[in-house]
Design a protein around this motif. Sequence first.
Motif, PDB file in Angstrom:
ATOM      1  N   ASN A  42       0.781  -1.257  -0.057  1.00 51.15           N
ATOM      2  CA  ASN A  42       0.070   0.072  -0.050  1.00 51.15           C
ATOM      3  C   ASN A  42       0.774   1.328  -0.010  1.00 51.15           C
ATOM      4  OD1 ASN A  42      -2.553  -0.972   0.118  1.00 51.15           O
ATOM      5  ND2 ASN A  42      -2.311  -1.906   1.820  1.00 51.15           N
ATOM      6  N   ASP A  44       2.316   4.590  -1.277  1.00 49.87           N
ATOM      7  CA  ASP A  44       1.382   5.630  -1.739  1.00 49.87           C
ATOM      8  C   ASP A  44       2.272   6.670  -2.417  1.00 49.87           C
ATOM      9  OD1 ASP A  44      -0.353   7.832  -2.265  1.00 49.87           O
ATOM     10  OD2 ASP A  44      -1.238   8.024  -0.364  1.00 49.87           O
ATOM     11  N   LYS A  74      -5.450  -2.479  -3.815  1.00 48.95           N
ATOM     12  CA  LYS A  74      -4.849  -1.609  -2.389  1.00 48.95           C
ATOM     13  C   LYS A  74      -5.961  -1.418  -1.726  1.00 48.95           C
ATOM     14  CE  LYS A  74      -0.960  -1.350  -4.803  1.00 48.95           C
ATOM     15  NZ  LYS A  74      -0.361   0.115  -5.613  1.00 48.95           N
ATOM     16  N   SER A  75      -5.388  -0.967  -0.430  1.00 49.74           N
ATOM     17  CA  SER A  75      -6.369  -0.599   0.773  1.00 49.74           C
ATOM     18  C   SER A  75      -7.333   0.142  -0.029  1.00 49.74           C
ATOM     19  CB  SER A  75      -5.674   0.150   1.742  1.00 49.74           C
ATOM     20  OG  SER A  75      -5.284   1.266   1.216  1.00 49.74           O
TER      21      SER A  75
END
Length: 633
Positions: free
Chosen positions: A301, A303, A515-516
């Motif tokens: 995850n 970013d 992804k989350s």
Amino acid sequence: MSSHFQIHLGCIFILLVFAYAILLSLKNKWVLKRIREFYLTLGFLTYLYFILADPKILYKFTGEDYNPNEVPLILGLISLGPMIRIILFDSYLYTLILGISGSLIFLCVRIPYAPGSKITTLSEICLVIVFIIIQIIETHKIDLRIKQVFWRREKEIVLKKDKDPEIGIRSLGINSDVEIIMDMCEQIKIKLKDVSKVIIYKDIKSVIKDSIADIEKIKWKVAHKQDIRIVLDPNMDDDDREYIEQNFVEIKKFKSEKSEKNDKMDRSFSDIAEILPRKASGRFTYHDVEGAIATFGINWNFDIWFVYDSTGESISLVANHILSKWNLYELFKLTKDVSQRFFEHIEKAYKFNPYHNACHAADVLHSFMFFVLSSHLLNKLSPLEIFSSIISILGHDVAHPGVTNRYLVNNKDELALQFNDISVLENMHSATIFNTMKKPGSDILSSLNQEEWFRVRNLIIQMVLSTDMSRHFEVLGQFRARVLGLKDLELNDSEDKALILSIGLKCADLGHSAKSTDLHKKWSFLVCDELFTQGDLEKEKFQTVSMYCDRETTDIDKSQSGFLKNICIPLYEVWGVYMNSPTVQKNCIDQQIANQKFWEDRAKYRKSTMRLDIIPDSAMPSIQRISSDPLLK
């Protein structure tokens, strides 16, 4: 020498020659298929010999005096029955034919020609017929028992398969014709194997085994074919069907629409790489960008928007990080100036689209590296292949105009004309990558020899072209057939490795879907923003708006749920089977299913259409702007 002896000798000689001829011809397939008929003929001739060559009958034909002291052949006739059953494999039908024909001949010959008392003759006839009837009854019982055992075992197999269903090649929703044919072949093969388990005859088992081998050859040829047709589930949602037909199959012209050998090549990547720490750091601050970059390819995850908002860079930053950490600068005799210049050109060539921008390319590289680090690929990919993958991934959407191939073709765009309406954007991306290398001081492949250069070029082109969504189901169908059907993908084979890397890029390209949920929502709304921008352009041109591109009518929750269900999850399911990695399963596939459920649940309670402000060309979409959207809270 008496004539009786000569007749016996001649008959026995003929029977032996015929029997040996059958034995010597067993290798012949034509004879083997008709072996019971040959044995039936041999049995019939033997019956004739024992009936006609009996001393009580033979003297009538030879004219010699009857000698009652000779051994009667009726004993041989009776003992012949069990032996005939053995060579006929206890076949009820053939035993019945032979028994009836032998009894009739025995009656016709014995009654008029046998000497002596009629009572004795009738007793012999009754004895022979009763014995033949007993043999027929026994074969009927055995034949019936075999059938009962066969169907009982068949029923057990069916019940077992119902309890433990096997995973098929086909998936729900969308399949290529390759997968459908492969699945049909697999079902036929399974049925033949089940039948073979209850067959007791070796010749039939051999034929079944050959048939199974032929089916495997058919599967191999089908799985490697290039022309693949896509078959959509008739029960699919109409809007999802139209969206897939518009964007995920090849553009069909004039079709009516519902709506308009060295270290670099041979060594394993892990042999020369500096292995990164596997534990991702916690929450980052704006002063800890270096710590965030350290988790690139490790923390699923990760970013990229945090890095971009903190530094204003994405591609050049992550490229330098990967090349340094994995010792690729040293291995390829690459200076940081040349590398930095090349990747800066690539990054600047990306337009400020909501979704297809430089941050997306950097995020795709992160997802791809996560797959490599979390699986057997780490020990199977060479540095040259990793180097090729880095270049192809960071440039796979370079200069993307923010509209689809279908839009460019329908509007007769110069790019569509230049690339003949075939994978327009993907061909442009590939060409841009190599044209960038021609700029002064930007030839990142200058240290490669000719063989290496062409190998890198071929791999980059194949990987980038595989991201054409109109070929999505073609590429997925081929990969699914090889992984779930043939199970013959070899990382030692260059073509298979290119297919695996292409699928890896496709999965990474759709990585945001796994992804989350918070991060997935950010990327999903950026996708919608870009599609809505295209829809606005189509409205300005008075064209039919493409499916899910109309900001006034699109149900975002429904569209995203359908996208994950029909496109992303089937791709990741087969990728997960191939990767066989608990890390990928836990971080990616399980989360993807949770994200699909998130949109599904939202769709149940939310029917209104969300509007997003079009992102201005002057600024890259930032995480702050996305986070401020009340719909994301």
